[in-house]
Enzyme design. Sequence first.
Site, PDB file in Angstrom:
ATOM      1  N   GLU A  82       0.816  -1.224   0.000  1.00 35.82           N
ATOM      2  CA  GLU A  82       0.000   0.000   0.000  1.00 35.82           C
ATOM      3  C   GLU A  82       0.848   1.271   0.000  1.00 35.82           C
ATOM      4  O   GLU A  82       0.376   2.337   0.392  1.00 35.82           O
ATOM      5  CB  GLU A  82      -0.950   0.004   1.204  1.00 35.82           C
ATOM      6  N   HIS A 101      -2.322   2.342   8.689  1.00 36.11           N
ATOM      7  CA  HIS A 101      -3.386   1.652   7.958  1.00 36.11           C
ATOM      8  C   HIS A 101      -3.646   0.317   8.644  1.00 36.11           C
ATOM      9  O   HIS A 101      -2.707  -0.440   8.896  1.00 36.11           O
ATOM     10  CB  HIS A 101      -2.963   1.425   6.500  1.00 36.11           C
ATOM     11  N   HIS A 103      -6.685  -3.119   9.329  1.00 32.17           N
ATOM     12  CA  HIS A 103      -7.924  -3.810   8.987  1.00 32.17           C
ATOM     13  C   HIS A 103      -8.711  -3.990  10.288  1.00 32.17           C
ATOM     14  O   HIS A 103      -9.085  -5.100  10.650  1.00 32.17           O
ATOM     15  CB  HIS A 103      -7.627  -5.153   8.322  1.00 32.17           C
ATOM     16  N   TYR A 122     -20.197  12.839  19.422  1.00 33.24           N
ATOM     17  CA  TYR A 122     -19.448  14.070  19.126  1.00 33.24           C
ATOM     18  C   TYR A 122     -17.970  13.806  18.848  1.00 33.24           C
ATOM     19  O   TYR A 122     -17.299  14.565  18.142  1.00 33.24           O
ATOM     20  CB  TYR A 122     -19.607  15.094  20.259  1.00 33.24           C
ATOM     21  N   HIS A 164     -12.254  -3.222   2.969  1.00 32.94           N
ATOM     22  CA  HIS A 164     -10.813  -3.300   3.172  1.00 32.94           C
ATOM     23  C   HIS A 164     -10.393  -2.920   4.594  1.00 32.94           C
ATOM     24  O   HIS A 164      -9.956  -3.795   5.344  1.00 32.94           O
ATOM     25  CB  HIS A 164     -10.129  -2.400   2.125  1.00 32.94           C
ATOM     26  N   TYR A 217      -8.927  23.347  22.102  1.00 32.60           N
ATOM     27  CA  TYR A 217      -8.221  22.387  22.957  1.00 32.60           C
ATOM     28  C   TYR A 217      -6.821  22.140  22.386  1.00 32.60           C
ATOM     29  O   TYR A 217      -5.878  21.883  23.110  1.00 32.60           O
ATOM     30  CB  TYR A 217      -8.923  21.029  22.991  1.00 32.60           C
TER      31      TYR A 217
HETATM   32 ZN   LIG Z   1      -4.873  -3.136   3.809  1.00 30.95          ZN
END
Ligand SMILES: [Zn+2]
Length: 224
Positions: A82, A101, A103, A122, A164, A217
């Site tokens: 990726e 990233h 899953h 929120y 994904h 904040y």
């Molecule tokens: Zn992936």
Amino acid sequence: MRKPLTPEEALREGIISTAVAMNASGINRGKSGNVSARWRQGDFDGFLVTPSGLRYEETTREDIVAVSLDGEPFGRRVPSSEWRFHRDIYRSRDDAHAVVHTHAPFATSLACLGRGIPAFHYMVAVAGGVDVRCAAYATFGTQELSDHALAALDGRRACLLANHGMIALGNSVAVALALAIEVETLAEMYWRALQIGEPIILSDGEMQTVLEKFATYGQPSRPD
Ligand SMILES: [Zn+2]
């Protein structure tokens, strides 16, 4: 006495420990998912990313792959499949210094229905907007997936990826991981709420108020 780590060595260590922590937190399993951090030194402008197909516990600093913003890899390993969306995020987002990233199970469950996370709570504003979008599906590792991810990340620091997983970015690997955990927590709460009824969605006006409060904040501090 051990030699102190260079900034690059320290960043490589940080990427590995973040990937290990990502799996330990339960938001990712096995070798799926990946972690990167922006890296510039001398003529090199790009990022450092976890390699493809290696268990995080067995990954050493030398296994982390440097990839230039042109997409050229440097190192003894093949970069994560990726690497394109990591590269495109660093190219187009000045606020991104790290990308996680995963899953993550609940976020991915929603993404398998093509659903993002609306303002049912929120804290959705922690990702930068009134919702967390779900990017359209494309085959993993493709430019098309990267294009969809960047569109879904517009004005946001996180998005889901249809069928994904999820992407979170931040100004450090620790901040990006914390956001990924936050998004997975929200996805779980939203998923649970959906089991017993139709969650009430906060108005855009209320979410704007929350976003303004978050801005004062200061990021990445987390309101209670
Ligand atoms: Zn992936």
